[in-house]
Design a protein around this motif. Structure first.
Motif, PDB file in Angstrom:
ATOM      1  N   ARG A   1     -11.481  -2.731  -0.562  1.00 29.45           N
ATOM      2  CA  ARG A   1     -11.126  -4.152  -0.446  1.00 29.45           C
ATOM      3  C   ARG A   1     -10.525  -4.651  -1.757  1.00 29.45           C
ATOM      4  NH1 ARG A   1     -13.368  -9.209  -1.214  1.00 29.45           N
ATOM      5  NH2 ARG A   1     -12.805 -10.740   0.373  1.00 29.45           N
ATOM      6  N   ASN A   2     -11.107  -4.231  -2.881  1.00 25.09           N
ATOM      7  CA  ASN A   2     -10.599  -4.667  -4.186  1.00 25.09           C
ATOM      8  C   ASN A   2      -9.172  -4.188  -4.420  1.00 25.09           C
ATOM      9  OD1 ASN A   2     -12.924  -6.050  -4.845  1.00 25.09           O
ATOM     10  ND2 ASN A   2     -13.840  -4.339  -5.937  1.00 25.09           N
ATOM     11  N   ALA A   3      -8.869  -2.963  -3.994  1.00 24.55           N
ATOM     12  CA  ALA A   3      -7.497  -2.453  -4.145  1.00 24.55           C
ATOM     13  C   ALA A   3      -6.531  -3.239  -3.263  1.00 24.55           C
ATOM     14  CB  ALA A   3      -7.453  -0.969  -3.811  1.00 24.55           C
ATOM     15  N   ALA A   4      -6.962  -3.630  -2.076  1.00 26.44           N
ATOM     16  CA  ALA A   4      -6.120  -4.429  -1.188  1.00 26.44           C
ATOM     17  C   ALA A   4      -5.827  -5.790  -1.818  1.00 26.44           C
ATOM     18  CB  ALA A   4      -6.786  -4.593   0.172  1.00 26.44           C
ATOM     19  N   ILE A   5      -6.842  -6.401  -2.382  1.00 25.31           N
ATOM     20  CA  ILE A   5      -6.664  -7.694  -3.053  1.00 25.31           C
ATOM     21  C   ILE A   5      -5.721  -7.550  -4.243  1.00 25.31           C
ATOM     22  CG2 ILE A   5      -7.853  -9.450  -4.434  1.00 25.31           C
ATOM     23  CD1 ILE A   5     -10.285  -9.005  -2.523  1.00 25.31           C
ATOM     24  N   ALA A   6      -5.921  -6.495  -5.027  1.00 30.47           N
ATOM     25  CA  ALA A   6      -5.056  -6.260  -6.191  1.00 30.47           C
ATOM     26  C   ALA A   6      -3.612  -6.054  -5.752  1.00 30.47           C
ATOM     27  CB  ALA A   6      -5.555  -5.051  -6.977  1.00 30.47           C
ATOM     28  N   ASN A   7      -3.397  -5.347  -4.653  1.00 34.41           N
ATOM     29  CA  ASN A   7      -2.047  -5.127  -4.144  1.00 34.41           C
ATOM     30  C   ASN A   7      -1.377  -6.451  -3.803  1.00 34.41           C
ATOM     31  OD1 ASN A   7      -0.166  -4.787  -1.647  1.00 34.41           O
ATOM     32  ND2 ASN A   7      -0.161  -2.799  -2.691  1.00 34.41           N
ATOM     33  N   ALA A   8      -2.110  -7.330  -3.135  1.00 34.73           N
ATOM     34  CA  ALA A   8      -1.554  -8.639  -2.782  1.00 34.73           C
ATOM     35  C   ALA A   8      -1.178  -9.423  -4.042  1.00 34.73           C
ATOM     36  CB  ALA A   8      -2.551  -9.430  -1.938  1.00 34.73           C
ATOM     37  N   ILE A   9      -2.082  -9.454  -5.005  1.00 43.40           N
ATOM     38  CA  ILE A   9      -1.839 -10.209  -6.247  1.00 43.40           C
ATOM     39  C   ILE A   9      -0.653  -9.625  -7.009  1.00 43.40           C
ATOM     40  CG2 ILE A   9      -2.817 -10.779  -8.503  1.00 43.40           C
ATOM     41  CD1 ILE A   9      -5.562 -11.002  -7.020  1.00 43.40           C
TER      42      ILE A   9
ATOM     43  N   LEU B   1       1.629  -4.392   5.368  1.00 38.91           N
ATOM     44  CA  LEU B   1       2.276  -4.204   4.071  1.00 38.91           C
ATOM     45  C   LEU B   1       1.708  -3.031   3.300  1.00 38.91           C
ATOM     46  CD1 LEU B   1       2.368  -7.960   2.958  1.00 38.91           C
ATOM     47  CD2 LEU B   1       4.191  -6.637   4.068  1.00 38.91           C
ATOM     48  N   ALA B   2       0.395  -2.828   3.386  1.00 32.34           N
ATOM     49  CA  ALA B   2      -0.243  -1.748   2.624  1.00 32.34           C
ATOM     50  C   ALA B   2      -1.576  -1.392   3.269  1.00 32.34           C
ATOM     51  CB  ALA B   2      -0.459  -2.177   1.175  1.00 32.34           C
ATOM     52  N   LEU B   3      -2.032  -0.185   2.984  1.00 32.08           N
ATOM     53  CA  LEU B   3      -3.320   0.303   3.479  1.00 32.08           C
ATOM     54  C   LEU B   3      -4.032   0.983   2.328  1.00 32.08           C
ATOM     55  CD1 LEU B   3      -5.096   0.744   6.044  1.00 32.08           C
ATOM     56  CD2 LEU B   3      -4.015   2.990   6.216  1.00 32.08           C
ATOM     57  N   THR B   4      -5.318   0.711   2.199  1.00 31.81           N
ATOM     58  CA  THR B   4      -6.100   1.299   1.121  1.00 31.81           C
ATOM     59  C   THR B   4      -7.526   1.542   1.600  1.00 31.81           C
ATOM     60  OG1 THR B   4      -6.757   1.047  -1.207  1.00 31.81           O
ATOM     61  CG2 THR B   4      -6.681  -0.957   0.138  1.00 31.81           C
ATOM     62  N   ASP B   5      -8.311   2.217   0.763  1.00 31.24           N
ATOM     63  CA  ASP B   5      -9.701   2.505   1.118  1.00 31.24           C
ATOM     64  C   ASP B   5     -10.685   1.600   0.388  1.00 31.24           C
ATOM     65  OD1 ASP B   5      -9.435   3.529  -1.420  1.00 31.24           O
ATOM     66  OD2 ASP B   5     -10.337   5.462  -0.965  1.00 31.24           O
TER      67      ASP B   5
ATOM     68  N   ALA C   1      -5.964   1.084  12.505  1.00 31.76           N
ATOM     69  CA  ALA C   1      -5.198   1.535  11.332  1.00 31.76           C
ATOM     70  C   ALA C   1      -4.057   2.452  11.766  1.00 31.76           C
ATOM     71  CB  ALA C   1      -6.112   2.244  10.344  1.00 31.76           C
ATOM     72  N   GLN C   2      -4.333   3.369  12.696  1.00 34.22           N
ATOM     73  CA  GLN C   2      -3.287   4.278  13.166  1.00 34.22           C
ATOM     74  C   GLN C   2      -2.230   3.540  13.981  1.00 34.22           C
ATOM     75  OE1 GLN C   2      -5.910   7.201  14.958  1.00 34.22           O
ATOM     76  NE2 GLN C   2      -5.546   8.605  13.250  1.00 34.22           N
ATOM     77  N   LYS C   3      -2.611   2.486  14.662  1.00 39.37           N
ATOM     78  CA  LYS C   3      -1.640   1.687  15.421  1.00 39.37           C
ATOM     79  C   LYS C   3      -0.714   0.922  14.472  1.00 39.37           C
ATOM     80  CE  LYS C   3      -1.300  -1.889  18.941  1.00 39.37           C
ATOM     81  NZ  LYS C   3      -2.022  -2.826  19.792  1.00 39.37           N
ATOM     82  N   LEU C   4      -1.291   0.319  13.427  1.00 39.02           N
ATOM     83  CA  LEU C   4      -0.491  -0.457  12.479  1.00 39.02           C
ATOM     84  C   LEU C   4       0.313   0.423  11.528  1.00 39.02           C
ATOM     85  CD1 LEU C   4      -3.003  -3.302  11.534  1.00 39.02           C
ATOM     86  CD2 LEU C   4      -0.943  -3.510  12.928  1.00 39.02           C
TER      87      LEU C   4
ATOM     88  N   ILE D   1     -14.227   6.791   6.297  1.00 39.11           N
ATOM     89  CA  ILE D   1     -13.575   6.115   5.168  1.00 39.11           C
ATOM     90  C   ILE D   1     -13.326   4.664   5.564  1.00 39.11           C
ATOM     91  CG2 ILE D   1     -11.493   5.992   3.746  1.00 39.11           C
ATOM     92  CD1 ILE D   1     -11.205   8.997   4.083  1.00 39.11           C
ATOM     93  N   ASP D   2     -13.710   3.739   4.700  1.00 41.41           N
ATOM     94  CA  ASP D   2     -13.401   2.331   4.933  1.00 41.41           C
ATOM     95  C   ASP D   2     -11.912   2.134   4.720  1.00 41.41           C
ATOM     96  OD1 ASP D   2     -16.058   1.639   5.415  1.00 41.41           O
ATOM     97  OD2 ASP D   2     -16.446   1.243   3.300  1.00 41.41           O
ATOM     98  N   LEU D   3     -11.272   1.429   5.622  1.00 49.68           N
ATOM     99  CA  LEU D   3      -9.837   1.175   5.529  1.00 49.68           C
ATOM    100  C   LEU D   3      -9.583  -0.330   5.503  1.00 49.68           C
ATOM    101  CD1 LEU D   3      -8.648   3.774   8.172  1.00 49.68           C
ATOM    102  CD2 LEU D   3      -8.496   3.988   5.682  1.00 49.68           C
ATOM    103  N   TYR D   4      -8.723  -0.755   4.591  1.00 50.33           N
ATOM    104  CA  TYR D   4      -8.376  -2.164   4.441  1.00 50.33           C
ATOM    105  C   TYR D   4      -6.857  -2.292   4.455  1.00 50.33           C
ATOM    106  CZ  TYR D   4     -13.188  -2.832   3.073  1.00 50.33           C
ATOM    107  OH  TYR D   4     -14.556  -2.857   3.069  1.00 50.33           O
ATOM    108  N   ALA D   5      -6.368  -3.218   5.261  1.00 50.18           N
ATOM    109  CA  ALA D   5      -4.936  -3.465   5.350  1.00 50.18           C
ATOM    110  C   ALA D   5      -4.577  -4.748   4.626  1.00 50.18           C
ATOM    111  CB  ALA D   5      -4.507  -3.575   6.807  1.00 50.18           C
TER     112      ALA D   5
END
Length: 76
Positions: free
Chosen positions: A58-66, A52-56, A25-28, A39-43
Motif C-alpha cells: 500500500r505504501n508503494a502505491a501511495i508513493a507512486n501516486a505522489i 496506472l500501476a500495480l504493487t505489493d 488484478a489479472q483483469k485490470l 501476495i497482497d496486491l494494490y492498484a
C-alpha cells in the motif's frame, strides 16, 4: 452532472489506491503472470478507473501516486 463529466472529475489530480484480489488484478492488468497467490496486491487507479500501476505494498502505491503528482485516495 453527466456521467462523462463525473468520470472526468479529478482526472489528472487524484489516484485511487485499491487492494485487489488476484482475479481482479489479472483483469485490470492482463500482462500479469506468475505465482502470485498469497501476495497482497494494490492498484493505483486514475480518477476514471484506468489502471496506472500495480504493487505489493500500500505504501508503494501511495508513493507512486505522489511521485506522479496525484493525490492518493483509498478505495474500499
Amino acid at each position: 452532472m453527466s456521467r462523462k463529466a463525473f468520470e472526468q472529475l479529478g482526472d489528472g489530480e487524484v489516484a485511487y489506491i485499491k487492494q485487489l484480489n488476484l482475479d481482479l488484478a489479472q483483469k485490470l492488468f492482463p500482462a500479469l503472470r506468475g505465482k502470485l497467490e498469497g501476495i497482497d496486491l494494490y492498484a493505483v487507479l486514475g480518477a476514471d478507473g484506468t489502471p496506472l500501476a500495480l504493487t505489493d505494498s500500500r505504501n508503494a502505491a501511495i508513493a507512486n501516486a505522489i511521485e506522479n503528482d496525484l493525490v492518493p485516495l483509498s478505495v474500499h
